[in-house]
Design a protein around this motif. Structure first.
Motif, PDB file in Angstrom:
ATOM      1  N   ILE A   4       0.846  -1.196   0.000  1.00  0.00           N
ATOM      2  CA  ILE A   4       0.000   0.000   0.000  1.00  0.00           C
ATOM      3  C   ILE A   4       0.877   1.240   0.000  1.00  0.00           C
ATOM      4  CG2 ILE A   4      -1.754   1.284   1.282  1.00  0.00           C
ATOM      5  CD1 ILE A   4      -2.480  -1.508   2.554  1.00  0.00           C
ATOM      6  N   GLU A   5       0.685   2.098  -0.974  1.00  0.00           N
ATOM      7  CA  GLU A   5       1.328   3.408  -1.002  1.00  0.00           C
ATOM      8  C   GLU A   5       0.319   4.398  -0.442  1.00  0.00           C
ATOM      9  OE1 GLU A   5       2.640   4.093  -4.979  1.00  0.00           O
ATOM     10  OE2 GLU A   5       4.072   2.435  -4.951  1.00  0.00           O
ATOM     11  N   CYS A   6       0.547   4.835   0.760  1.00  0.00           N
ATOM     12  CA  CYS A   6      -0.450   5.594   1.515  1.00  0.00           C
ATOM     13  C   CYS A   6      -0.093   7.075   1.559  1.00  0.00           C
ATOM     14  CB  CYS A   6      -0.541   5.028   2.928  1.00  0.00           C
ATOM     15  SG  CYS A   6      -1.744   5.854   3.982  1.00  0.00           S
ATOM     16  N   LYS A   7      -0.946   7.890   0.997  1.00  0.00           N
ATOM     17  CA  LYS A   7      -0.813   9.343   1.067  1.00  0.00           C
ATOM     18  C   LYS A   7      -1.792   9.849   2.124  1.00  0.00           C
ATOM     19  CE  LYS A   7       1.700   9.167  -2.779  1.00  0.00           C
ATOM     20  NZ  LYS A   7       3.150   9.407  -2.812  1.00  0.00           N
ATOM     21  N   PHE A   8      -1.325  10.696   3.022  1.00  0.00           N
ATOM     22  CA  PHE A   8      -2.191  11.156   4.108  1.00  0.00           C
ATOM     23  C   PHE A   8      -1.726  12.526   4.598  1.00  0.00           C
ATOM     24  CE2 PHE A   8       1.374   8.942   5.916  1.00  0.00           C
ATOM     25  CZ  PHE A   8       1.683   9.627   7.085  1.00  0.00           C
ATOM     26  N   TYR A   9      -2.587  13.158   5.383  1.00  0.00           N
ATOM     27  CA  TYR A   9      -2.261  14.472   5.932  1.00  0.00           C
ATOM     28  C   TYR A   9      -1.751  14.334   7.356  1.00  0.00           C
ATOM     29  CZ  TYR A   9      -2.641  19.302   7.468  1.00  0.00           C
ATOM     30  OH  TYR A   9      -2.364  20.545   7.966  1.00  0.00           O
ATOM     31  N   SER A  10      -0.667  15.031   7.671  1.00  0.00           N
ATOM     32  CA  SER A  10      -0.115  15.049   9.015  1.00  0.00           C
ATOM     33  C   SER A  10      -0.460  16.362   9.697  1.00  0.00           C
ATOM     34  CB  SER A  10       1.409  14.879   8.977  1.00  0.00           C
ATOM     35  OG  SER A  10       1.987  15.239  10.218  1.00  0.00           O
ATOM     36  N   GLU A  11      -1.197  16.284  10.793  1.00  0.00           N
ATOM     37  CA  GLU A  11      -1.493  17.471  11.588  1.00  0.00           C
ATOM     38  C   GLU A  11      -0.215  18.037  12.205  1.00  0.00           C
ATOM     39  OE1 GLU A  11      -4.313  19.039  11.972  1.00  0.00           O
ATOM     40  OE2 GLU A  11      -5.886  17.627  11.379  1.00  0.00           O
ATOM     41  N   VAL A  12       0.692  17.151  12.604  1.00  0.00           N
ATOM     42  CA  VAL A  12       1.941  17.577  13.251  1.00  0.00           C
ATOM     43  C   VAL A  12       2.830  18.349  12.284  1.00  0.00           C
ATOM     44  CG1 VAL A  12       4.109  16.721  14.222  1.00  0.00           C
ATOM     45  CG2 VAL A  12       1.927  15.788  15.009  1.00  0.00           C
ATOM     46  N   LEU A  13       2.935  17.862  11.055  1.00  0.00           N
ATOM     47  CA  LEU A  13       3.793  18.502  10.061  1.00  0.00           C
ATOM     48  C   LEU A  13       3.087  19.621   9.314  1.00  0.00           C
ATOM     49  CD1 LEU A  13       5.468  15.304   8.543  1.00  0.00           C
ATOM     50  CD2 LEU A  13       6.389  16.815  10.325  1.00  0.00           C
ATOM     51  N   GLY A  14       1.760  19.571   9.298  1.00  0.00           N
ATOM     52  CA  GLY A  14       0.997  20.568   8.573  1.00  0.00           C
ATOM     53  C   GLY A  14       1.072  20.417   7.077  1.00  0.00           C
ATOM     54  N   LEU A  15       1.224  19.170   6.613  1.00  0.00           N
ATOM     55  CA  LEU A  15       1.329  18.930   5.174  1.00  0.00           C
ATOM     56  C   LEU A  15       0.943  17.493   4.849  1.00  0.00           C
ATOM     57  CD1 LEU A  15       4.157  17.152   5.118  1.00  0.00           C
ATOM     58  CD2 LEU A  15       5.216  19.387   5.075  1.00  0.00           C
ATOM     59  N   ASN A  16       0.729  17.248   3.551  1.00  0.00           N
ATOM     60  CA  ASN A  16       0.512  15.897   3.081  1.00  0.00           C
ATOM     61  C   ASN A  16       1.851  15.179   2.990  1.00  0.00           C
ATOM     62  OD1 ASN A  16      -2.388  15.632   2.482  1.00  0.00           O
ATOM     63  ND2 ASN A  16      -1.997  17.331   1.088  1.00  0.00           N
ATOM     64  N   THR A  17       1.850  13.917   3.407  1.00  0.00           N
ATOM     65  CA  THR A  17       3.067  13.128   3.359  1.00  0.00           C
ATOM     66  C   THR A  17       2.700  11.695   2.964  1.00  0.00           C
ATOM     67  OG1 THR A  17       5.090  12.548   4.570  1.00  0.00           O
ATOM     68  CG2 THR A  17       3.025  12.560   5.828  1.00  0.00           C
ATOM     69  N   SER A  18       3.624  10.754   3.162  1.00  0.00           N
ATOM     70  CA  SER A  18       3.375   9.401   2.666  1.00  0.00           C
ATOM     71  C   SER A  18       4.083   8.359   3.513  1.00  0.00           C
ATOM     72  CB  SER A  18       3.837   9.278   1.211  1.00  0.00           C
ATOM     73  OG  SER A  18       5.226   9.550   1.102  1.00  0.00           O
ATOM     74  N   MET A  19       3.559   7.149   3.437  1.00  0.00           N
ATOM     75  CA  MET A  19       4.244   5.976   3.966  1.00  0.00           C
ATOM     76  C   MET A  19       3.952   4.805   3.031  1.00  0.00           C
ATOM     77  SD  MET A  19       1.970   4.980   7.332  1.00  0.00           S
ATOM     78  CE  MET A  19       0.251   5.501   7.472  1.00  0.00           C
ATOM     79  N   THR A  20       4.902   3.921   2.926  1.00  0.00           N
ATOM     80  CA  THR A  20       4.737   2.691   2.164  1.00  0.00           C
ATOM     81  C   THR A  20       4.576   1.558   3.168  1.00  0.00           C
ATOM     82  OG1 THR A  20       6.087   3.541   0.347  1.00  0.00           O
ATOM     83  CG2 THR A  20       5.773   1.157   0.461  1.00  0.00           C
ATOM     84  N   VAL A  21       3.552   0.721   2.969  1.00  0.00           N
ATOM     85  CA  VAL A  21       3.183  -0.285   3.967  1.00  0.00           C
ATOM     86  C   VAL A  21       3.075  -1.654   3.306  1.00  0.00           C
ATOM     87  CG1 VAL A  21       1.446  -0.959   5.675  1.00  0.00           C
ATOM     88  CG2 VAL A  21       1.942   1.469   5.286  1.00  0.00           C
ATOM     89  N   ILE A  22       3.638  -2.650   3.960  1.00  0.00           N
ATOM     90  CA  ILE A  22       3.481  -4.047   3.567  1.00  0.00           C
ATOM     91  C   ILE A  22       2.654  -4.742   4.639  1.00  0.00           C
ATOM     92  CG2 ILE A  22       4.652  -6.229   3.100  1.00  0.00           C
ATOM     93  CD1 ILE A  22       7.157  -4.568   2.383  1.00  0.00           C
ATOM     94  N   LEU A  23       1.565  -5.400   4.226  1.00  0.00           N
ATOM     95  CA  LEU A  23       0.694  -6.092   5.170  1.00  0.00           C
ATOM     96  C   LEU A  23       0.671  -7.585   4.874  1.00  0.00           C
ATOM     97  CD1 LEU A  23      -2.422  -3.723   5.311  1.00  0.00           C
ATOM     98  CD2 LEU A  23      -0.588  -3.919   6.995  1.00  0.00           C
ATOM     99  N   PRO A  24       0.695  -8.414   5.915  1.00  0.00           N
ATOM    100  CA  PRO A  24       0.647  -9.866   5.707  1.00  0.00           C
ATOM    101  C   PRO A  24      -0.653 -10.312   5.057  1.00  0.00           C
ATOM    102  CG  PRO A  24       1.335  -9.329   7.946  1.00  0.00           C
ATOM    103  CD  PRO A  24       0.826  -8.059   7.332  1.00  0.00           C
ATOM    104  N   GLN A  25      -0.545 -11.345   4.264  1.00  0.00           N
ATOM    105  CA  GLN A  25      -1.724 -11.965   3.647  1.00  0.00           C
ATOM    106  C   GLN A  25      -1.487 -13.467   3.575  1.00  0.00           C
ATOM    107  OE1 GLN A  25      -2.358 -10.933  -0.448  1.00  0.00           O
ATOM    108  NE2 GLN A  25      -4.299 -12.035  -0.598  1.00  0.00           N
ATOM    109  N   GLN A  26      -2.391 -14.239   4.148  1.00  0.00           N
ATOM    110  CA  GLN A  26      -2.266 -15.690   4.113  1.00  0.00           C
ATOM    111  C   GLN A  26      -2.631 -16.183   2.711  1.00  0.00           C
ATOM    112  OE1 GLN A  26      -1.687 -17.421   7.276  1.00  0.00           O
ATOM    113  NE2 GLN A  26      -1.049 -19.107   5.963  1.00  0.00           N
ATOM    114  N   THR A  27      -1.694 -16.873   2.051  1.00  0.00           N
ATOM    115  CA  THR A  27      -1.976 -17.427   0.725  1.00  0.00           C
ATOM    116  C   THR A  27      -1.474 -18.859   0.644  1.00  0.00           C
ATOM    117  OG1 THR A  27       0.118 -16.636  -0.219  1.00  0.00           O
ATOM    118  CG2 THR A  27      -1.769 -15.157  -0.363  1.00  0.00           C
TER     119      THR A  27
END
Length: 267
Positions: A4-27
């Motif tokens: 997941i490439e997550c774009k979000f707003y940070s109240e602390v920074l006062g700007l839009n920023t991002s994080m890249t997330v890997i989540l487990p999936q049972q396959t």
């Protein structure tokens, strides 16, 4: 695994920023991959980037997604620019962001465990400094912290660049004109503080290549840690400040993580 490439707003920074997330999936049918999920709320590794990088870099330069697939852990990789994971004198409040806002937001977006025994942090270079600072300043939140080729002696050796004027300029942007020795920005001071405290103690991991320009910084940190009762796993060997080394060593970090081994009695 879910990426997941997550774009979000940070109240602390006062700007839009991002994080890249890997989540487990049972396959069970994915060719060439064996993916595992441990349950509803995932243990999480917060993986921090270096000075010239961003939240995508670990995914682009290593096989981190493949390495964690069988471990059943999530990986959160945030963007902090050239902040040294610090509330900057002339910039954003990146310490507050990384230590408080980011974990809370990540857990509100994704099924991540908030238990101390399920939370780990690691990083390279600038991110190694950030990881150790998180582990030592917030030991109640982190079971383990790992540094790969970290800038671990910031109070005495800011950057080994060729332009002293540029070093001074960037230092002042981050810390102001104050001496950070003996403050909460100084990892060597934090080692002593955590050692003296009656609170929880994070497990620590440190590695650095013997040809790395930050090798002496790492020796200084290692010696300071040896004077405490903190648990430090230390590894060194041939290697420079480059991704071939970090791609290898992040696998050692993952194998070292105390998954399911830190209990509430250790707090």
């Amino acid at each position: 695994m879910a990426l997941i490439e997550c774009k979000f707003y940070s109240e602390v920074l006062g700007l839009n920023t991002s994080m890249t997330v890997i989540l487990p999936q049972q396959t069970t049918t994915q060719i060439g991959m064996s993916n595992v999920s441990r349950g509803n709320l995932h243990p999480t590794l917060y993986l921090l980037h270096g000075l010239s990088d961003d939240d995508s870099i670990w995914l682009r330069r290593t096989s981190i997604e493949r390495y964690v697939a069988q471990m059943g852990i999530a990986v959160v990789m945030p963007q902090v620019h050239r902040s040294f994971y610090t509330d900057m004198a002339a910039g954003g409040r990146y310490w507050t962001f990384i230590s408080e806002e980011l974990p809370a937001l990540a857990r509100s977006f994704f099924p991540l465990s908030a238990k101390r025994e399920d939370n780990f942090v690691a990083g390279l270079s600038m991110g190694g400094y950030g990881a150790m600072k998180l582990g030592l300043r917030k030991p109640e939140d982190w079971a383990a912290a790992a540094s790969l080729s970290g800038a671990l002696d910031m109070a005495h050796n800011f950057l080994n660049g060729e332009d002293p004027a540029q070093k001074t300029k960037e230092y002042v942007q981050i810390y102001g004109d104050k001496d950070i020795a003996g403050t909460s920005e100084d990892l060597l001071w934090l080692l002593k503080e955590v050692d003296r405290s009656k609170g929880p103690k994070p497990l620590l991991y440190q590695c650095c290549g013997t040809e790395d320009f930050l090798y002496e910084d790492n020796q200084t940190f290692r010696k300071a840690c040896s004077k405490t009762k903190l648990s430090l796993t230390y590894e060194e060997g041939p290697g420079e400040h480059e991704w071939g080394y970090w791609d290898t060593k992040i696998r050692d970090v993952l194998n070292w993580l105390p998954l399911g081994k830190v209990k509430s009695a250790d707090l």
